[in-house]
Design an enzyme around this catalytic site. Structure first.
Site, PDB file in Angstrom:
ATOM      1  N   SER A 228      12.410  -7.890  -1.442  1.00 55.28           N
ATOM      2  CA  SER A 228      12.357  -9.494  -1.312  1.00 55.28           C
ATOM      3  C   SER A 228      13.721 -10.034  -1.652  1.00 55.28           C
ATOM      4  O   SER A 228      14.386  -9.710  -2.427  1.00 55.28           O
ATOM      5  CB  SER A 228      11.184  -9.924  -1.961  1.00 55.28           C
ATOM      6  OG  SER A 228      11.132 -11.325  -2.134  1.00 55.28           O
TER       7      SER A 228
ATOM      8  N   TYR B 211       7.335 -10.821 -10.212  1.00 52.27           N
ATOM      9  CA  TYR B 211       7.331 -10.133  -8.929  1.00 52.27           C
ATOM     10  C   TYR B 211       8.723 -10.018  -8.321  1.00 52.27           C
ATOM     11  O   TYR B 211       9.081  -8.952  -8.076  1.00 52.27           O
ATOM     12  CB  TYR B 211       6.581 -11.205  -8.032  1.00 52.27           C
ATOM     13  CG  TYR B 211       6.608 -11.154  -6.440  1.00 52.27           C
ATOM     14  CD1 TYR B 211       6.061 -10.064  -5.992  1.00 52.27           C
ATOM     15  CD2 TYR B 211       7.458 -11.626  -5.916  1.00 52.27           C
ATOM     16  CE1 TYR B 211       6.020  -9.878  -4.472  1.00 52.27           C
ATOM     17  CE2 TYR B 211       7.999 -11.235  -4.451  1.00 52.27           C
ATOM     18  CZ  TYR B 211       7.217 -10.404  -3.772  1.00 52.27           C
ATOM     19  OH  TYR B 211       7.413 -10.248  -2.367  1.00 52.27           O
TER      20      TYR B 211
HETATM   21  P1  NAP Z   1      -0.066  -9.505   2.595  1.00 45.59           P
HETATM   22  O1  NAP Z   1      -0.215 -10.098   3.858  1.00 45.59           O
HETATM   23  O2  NAP Z   1      -0.723  -9.820   1.387  1.00 45.59           O
HETATM   24  O3  NAP Z   1      -0.592  -8.034   2.909  1.00 45.59           O
HETATM   25  C1  NAP Z   1      -0.508  -7.107   1.972  1.00 45.59           C
HETATM   26  C2  NAP Z   1      -0.778  -5.761   2.393  1.00 45.59           C
HETATM   27  O4  NAP Z   1      -0.814  -4.673   1.297  1.00 45.59           O
HETATM   28  C3  NAP Z   1      -2.353  -5.597   2.698  1.00 45.59           C
HETATM   29  O5  NAP Z   1      -2.502  -4.652   3.872  1.00 45.59           O
HETATM   30  C4  NAP Z   1      -2.912  -5.059   1.623  1.00 45.59           C
HETATM   31  O6  NAP Z   1      -4.154  -4.319   1.858  1.00 45.59           O
HETATM   32  C5  NAP Z   1      -1.876  -4.163   1.158  1.00 45.59           C
HETATM   33  N1  NAP Z   1      -1.907  -3.734  -0.299  1.00 45.59           N
HETATM   34  C6  NAP Z   1      -1.829  -4.282  -1.428  1.00 45.59           C
HETATM   35  N2  NAP Z   1      -1.906  -3.734  -2.572  1.00 45.59           N
HETATM   36  C7  NAP Z   1      -2.190  -2.119  -2.067  1.00 45.59           C
HETATM   37  C8  NAP Z   1      -2.337  -1.106  -2.740  1.00 45.59           C
HETATM   38  N3  NAP Z   1      -2.133  -0.874  -3.935  1.00 45.59           N
HETATM   39  N4  NAP Z   1      -2.593   0.035  -1.979  1.00 45.59           N
HETATM   40  C9  NAP Z   1      -2.542   0.042  -0.586  1.00 45.59           C
HETATM   41  N5  NAP Z   1      -2.358  -1.242   0.125  1.00 45.59           N
HETATM   42  C10 NAP Z   1      -2.119  -2.359  -0.746  1.00 45.59           C
HETATM   43  O7  NAP Z   1       1.556  -9.428   2.245  1.00 45.59           O
HETATM   44  P2  NAP Z   1       2.892  -9.448   3.227  1.00 45.59           P
HETATM   45  O8  NAP Z   1       3.320 -10.788   3.026  1.00 45.59           O
HETATM   46  O9  NAP Z   1       2.734  -8.739   4.621  1.00 45.59           O
HETATM   47  O10 NAP Z   1       3.825  -8.657   2.182  1.00 45.59           O
HETATM   48  C11 NAP Z   1       4.095  -7.268   2.473  1.00 45.59           C
HETATM   49  C12 NAP Z   1       5.454  -6.795   1.747  1.00 45.59           C
HETATM   50  O11 NAP Z   1       6.456  -7.925   1.908  1.00 45.59           O
HETATM   51  C13 NAP Z   1       5.016  -6.708   0.276  1.00 45.59           C
HETATM   52  O12 NAP Z   1       5.836  -5.723  -0.455  1.00 45.59           O
HETATM   53  C14 NAP Z   1       5.712  -8.124  -0.240  1.00 45.59           C
HETATM   54  O13 NAP Z   1       6.034  -8.252  -1.614  1.00 45.59           O
HETATM   55  C15 NAP Z   1       6.977  -8.242   0.771  1.00 45.59           C
HETATM   56  N6  NAP Z   1       7.389  -9.685   0.832  1.00 45.59           N
HETATM   57  C16 NAP Z   1       6.667 -10.587   1.560  1.00 45.59           C
HETATM   58  C17 NAP Z   1       7.119 -12.018   1.746  1.00 45.59           C
HETATM   59  C18 NAP Z   1       6.534 -13.051   2.436  1.00 45.59           C
HETATM   60  O14 NAP Z   1       7.041 -14.119   2.440  1.00 45.59           O
HETATM   61  N7  NAP Z   1       5.422 -12.690   3.069  1.00 45.59           N
HETATM   62  C19 NAP Z   1       8.625 -12.069   1.386  1.00 45.59           C
HETATM   63  C20 NAP Z   1       9.347 -11.090   0.564  1.00 45.59           C
HETATM   64  C21 NAP Z   1       8.720  -9.902   0.402  1.00 45.59           C
HETATM   65  P3  NAP Z   1      -5.662  -4.892   2.064  1.00 45.59           P
HETATM   66  O15 NAP Z   1      -5.602  -5.678   3.386  1.00 45.59           O
HETATM   67  O16 NAP Z   1      -6.438  -3.734   2.003  1.00 45.59           O
HETATM   68  O17 NAP Z   1      -6.072  -5.967   0.777  1.00 45.59           O
END
Ligand code: NAP
Length: 248
Positions: free
Chosen positions: A143, A157
């Site tokens: 991130s 985080y």
């Molecule tokens: P999201 O929409 O909240 O989706 C999270 C995903 O991770 C879901 O598929 C969830 O499964 C799964 N998950 C969470 N904990 C898990 C575990 N222990 N084992 C297996 N699966 C797990 O998140 P996102 O925004 O797409 O983020 C994806 C990645 O990008 C993360 O690492 C996040 O830190 C990073 N990121 C995101 C942003 C942003 O602005 N969105 C920015 C920087 C970095 P379920 O659906 O079953 O709950």
């Protein structure tokens, strides 16, 4: 060579967009999820209906036994894994450090850091040419927070993503002559559900005026960078980071 990718946390958000694009580019895709079985099954159905190949595997990737079972299932059902995307991650409600509990830190660090270490360990032991594997490519989803620190919101985080960055650099060098490349993407503010779990569903819109491009990013924009790093087009690229922060 059949390409097979495991994308952790791909039922929603950046992971789901990456799964769709990977399938479109000819990968066999393992869609992993924690609890949201319906979303994962719908995604897998959609990929398979459109001529791709995907399977769905529940596993808590912060649990060692779940990760071992996940990789053994992939060995049995699909054969050699050629690519891994460590995407699963969480954040918790916005607060200052002096309000945070040890339970919270343990959840954030095991979900964001140990999960990545575990999946890399299992992938490297299978991919390494020194161990009889055929090589592979790993992309960790870090991130922009690793650079900014997320003060007043979630410093824990941000620190977890800093750990992912250091791990990416070190592992990349450790396995560079074993046929494995390890890189990372650092998304900024991307429109997904993760902000609702931090207590502010509209966070990206609140903050977008502070982004040089004046807009949030889409999961698909992150997916394109991940797929490029996985691909042979990035064949001389390891231990590197692509920032997707709209200039932030
Ligand atoms: P999201 O929409 O909240 O989706 C999270 C995903 O991770 C879901 O598929 C969830 O499964 C799964 N998950 C969470 N904990 C898990 C575990 N222990 N084992 C297996 N699966 C797990 O998140 P996102 O925004 O797409 O983020 C994806 C990645 O990008 C993360 O690492 C996040 O830190 C990073 N990121 C995101 C942003 C942003 O602005 N969105 C920015 C920087 C970095 P379920 O659906 O079953 O709950």
């Amino acid at each position: 060579m059949q390409k097979t990718v495991l994308i952790t946390g791909s039922s929603r958000g950046i992971g789901a967009a990456t799964a769709r694009l990977a399938a479109h580019q000819g990968y066999r895709v393992v869609v992993n999820y924690l609890v949201n079985q319906q979303a994962a099954l719908e995604l897998v159905d959609d990929i398979n209906r459109n001529g791709g190949k995907a399977i769905c595997q529940q596993a808590d990737v912060s649990s060692e036994s779940d990760v071992i079972t996940l990789f053994q299932t992939i060995d049995r059902q699909l054969g050699p894994l050629t690519a891994l995307v460590n995407n699963a991650g969480i954040l918790e409600h916005q607060m200052r450090v002096e309000q945070m509990s040890v339970d919270r830190w343990q959840r954030v660090l095991t979900s964001n850091v140990i999960s990545c270490f575990l999946c890399c360990r299992e992938a490297v032991s299978r991919m390494s040419m020194k161990r009889g594997g055929i090589g592979g490519s790993i992309v960790n989803v870090s991130s922009v927070a690793a650079r900014t620190g997320s003060p007043g919101e979630y410093v824990d985080y941000a620190a977890s993503k800093g750990a992912v960055d250091a791990f990416t650099l070190g592992l990349a060098k450790e396995v560079a002559d074993e046929g494995i490349r390890v890189n990372a993407v650092r998304p900024g503010f991307i429109y997904t559900d993760i902000h609702a779990s931090g207590g502010e569903p509209n966070r990206v819109d609140r903050l977008k005026d502070g982004i040089p491009m004046k807009r949030g990013g889409t999961p698909k924009e992150v997916a394109h960078a991940i797929l490029w790093l996985l691909s042979d087009e990035a064949s001389y690229c390891t231990g590197t980071f692509i920032d997707l922060g709209g200039g932030r």
